[in-house]
Design a protein around this motif. Structure first.
Motif, PDB file in Angstrom:
ATOM      1  N   VAL A  94       0.838  -1.190   0.000  1.00 41.46           N
ATOM      2  CA  VAL A  94       0.000   0.000   0.000  1.00 41.46           C
ATOM      3  C   VAL A  94       0.878   1.247   0.000  1.00 41.46           C
ATOM      4  O   VAL A  94       1.601   1.505   0.965  1.00 41.46           O
ATOM      5  N   GLU A  95       0.816   1.991  -1.104  1.00 38.39           N
ATOM      6  CA  GLU A  95       1.610   3.220  -1.268  1.00 38.39           C
ATOM      7  C   GLU A  95       3.097   2.934  -1.051  1.00 38.39           C
ATOM      8  O   GLU A  95       3.772   3.626  -0.312  1.00 38.39           O
ATOM      9  N   VAL A  96       3.585   1.922  -1.737  1.00 40.69           N
ATOM     10  CA  VAL A  96       4.970   1.474  -1.610  1.00 40.69           C
ATOM     11  C   VAL A  96       5.731   1.604  -2.927  1.00 40.69           C
ATOM     12  O   VAL A  96       6.854   2.127  -2.969  1.00 40.69           O
ATOM     13  N   ILE A  97       5.134   1.160  -4.021  1.00 39.67           N
ATOM     14  CA  ILE A  97       5.849   0.993  -5.273  1.00 39.67           C
ATOM     15  C   ILE A  97       6.433   2.311  -5.790  1.00 39.67           C
ATOM     16  O   ILE A  97       7.507   2.332  -6.403  1.00 39.67           O
ATOM     17  N   GLU A  98       5.767   3.424  -5.511  1.00 42.52           N
ATOM     18  CA  GLU A  98       6.252   4.720  -5.985  1.00 42.52           C
ATOM     19  C   GLU A  98       7.488   5.203  -5.219  1.00 42.52           C
ATOM     20  O   GLU A  98       8.148   6.153  -5.641  1.00 42.52           O
ATOM     21  N   HIS A  99       7.802   4.550  -4.104  1.00 43.21           N
ATOM     22  CA  HIS A  99       8.992   4.894  -3.324  1.00 43.21           C
ATOM     23  C   HIS A  99      10.221   4.096  -3.753  1.00 43.21           C
ATOM     24  O   HIS A  99      11.316   4.345  -3.238  1.00 43.21           O
ATOM     25  N   LEU A 100      10.053   3.155  -4.665  1.00 40.40           N
ATOM     26  CA  LEU A 100      11.128   2.221  -5.000  1.00 40.40           C
ATOM     27  C   LEU A 100      11.836   2.617  -6.288  1.00 40.40           C
ATOM     28  O   LEU A 100      11.251   3.229  -7.187  1.00 40.40           O
ATOM     29  N   GLU A 101      13.106   2.221  -6.374  1.00 43.44           N
ATOM     30  CA  GLU A 101      13.929   2.603  -7.522  1.00 43.44           C
ATOM     31  C   GLU A 101      13.481   1.912  -8.802  1.00 43.44           C
ATOM     32  O   GLU A 101      13.580   2.488  -9.886  1.00 43.44           O
ATOM     33  N   SER A 102      13.000   0.664  -8.696  1.00 43.70           N
ATOM     34  CA  SER A 102      12.593  -0.083  -9.879  1.00 43.70           C
ATOM     35  C   SER A 102      11.258  -0.778  -9.627  1.00 43.70           C
ATOM     36  O   SER A 102      11.223  -1.898  -9.114  1.00 43.70           O
ATOM     37  N   PRO A 103      10.145  -0.132  -9.981  1.00 44.50           N
ATOM     38  CA  PRO A 103       8.844  -0.789  -9.829  1.00 44.50           C
ATOM     39  C   PRO A 103       8.759  -2.111 -10.572  1.00 44.50           C
ATOM     40  O   PRO A 103       8.152  -3.069 -10.081  1.00 44.50           O
ATOM     41  N   ALA A 104       9.340  -2.182 -11.763  1.00 41.11           N
ATOM     42  CA  ALA A 104       9.268  -3.421 -12.544  1.00 41.11           C
ATOM     43  C   ALA A 104       9.956  -4.567 -11.815  1.00 41.11           C
ATOM     44  O   ALA A 104       9.454  -5.694 -11.766  1.00 41.11           O
TER      45      ALA A 104
END
Length: 221
Positions: A94-104
């Motif tokens: 929850v509201e995590v992926i946008e904080h990461l360097e590589s969503p893929a």
């Protein structure tokens, strides 16, 4: 410890929406759940109370306060799935992926820990909604990703790119997408969000509504 004393690091009401509307429609306990980027443990507590056997994962053990199993893990590490034992019937981020360097790369990790019949719930800011498109037109900046937004937001998620590139490469597919809020917006001044909500309701693309995407993912096959 009750969920109410734990900080929800997300737009207000999103946890309620997930527990009341999204999870019952796609997946039901009992089963194993992994809450990735668990923060304080606010959602982990709710999942546990609903009957899930929860493993929470986050890079910061000092902020975690929930009475559920916890694994310290850096979700930017492509090997993060190795820290989470077994497969999970439910994975939440929850509201995590946008904080990461590589969503893929993160999505590939989600696929690795998800059971063949499991469901992943991933939420992220909707940078393509009506307010976001207008803001980009006026400023050339992505709403909620600009200098006025959360400074740790580094990776916007665009639905077309997600569905055509990232999910197939990860071995996942989009089962459903829900906007939150369902009919409008919260991350705006009241008069603005009312006006934009009325306009968005008249436009054909459902992706124009909601401050957040709630993405329901499942393994391919």
């Amino acid at each position: 410890m009750s969920e109410g004393v734990l900080e929800e690091r997300t737009i207000g009401g999103l946890h309620d929406f997930l527990m009341a509307r999204i999870l019952p429609a796609y997946v039901r306990p009992p089963g194993r759940a992994a809450d990735l980027g668990a923060g304080s443990g606010a959602l982990a507590v709710r999942l546990n109370a609903a009957g899930w056997h929860v493993v929470a994962a986050d890079i910061d053990p000092q902020s975690y306060r929930a009475p559920c199993a916890f694994v310290q893990v850096d979700l930017n590490d492509p090997d993060f799935p190795s820290a989470l034992p077994g497969r999970f019937d439910l994975v939440t981020a929850v509201e995590v992926i946008e904080h990461l360097e590589s969503p893929a790369r993160f999505l590939k990790g989600v696929a690795q820990i998800l059971a063949p019949t499991g469901v992943a719930i991933v939420t992220t800011p909707n940078v393509e909604n009506l307010p976001g498109r207008l803001w980009f037109l006026l400023t050339g900046q992505l709403r909620m990703m600009d200098r006025r937004g959360e400074p740790t937001h580094v990776s916007p998620v665009f639905l077309d790119l997600l569905c055509r590139k990232w999910l197939p490469a990860a071995g996942l597919q989009l089962r459903a997408r829900h906007p939150y809020p369902e009919q409008g917006f919260r991350v705006s001044r009241p008069a603005v969000r009312w006006a934009l909500g009325a306009v968005a309701a008249l436009l054909p693309s459902p992706g124009l509504r909601g401050d957040c995407h709630v993405l329901v993912l499942k393994p391919v096959g």
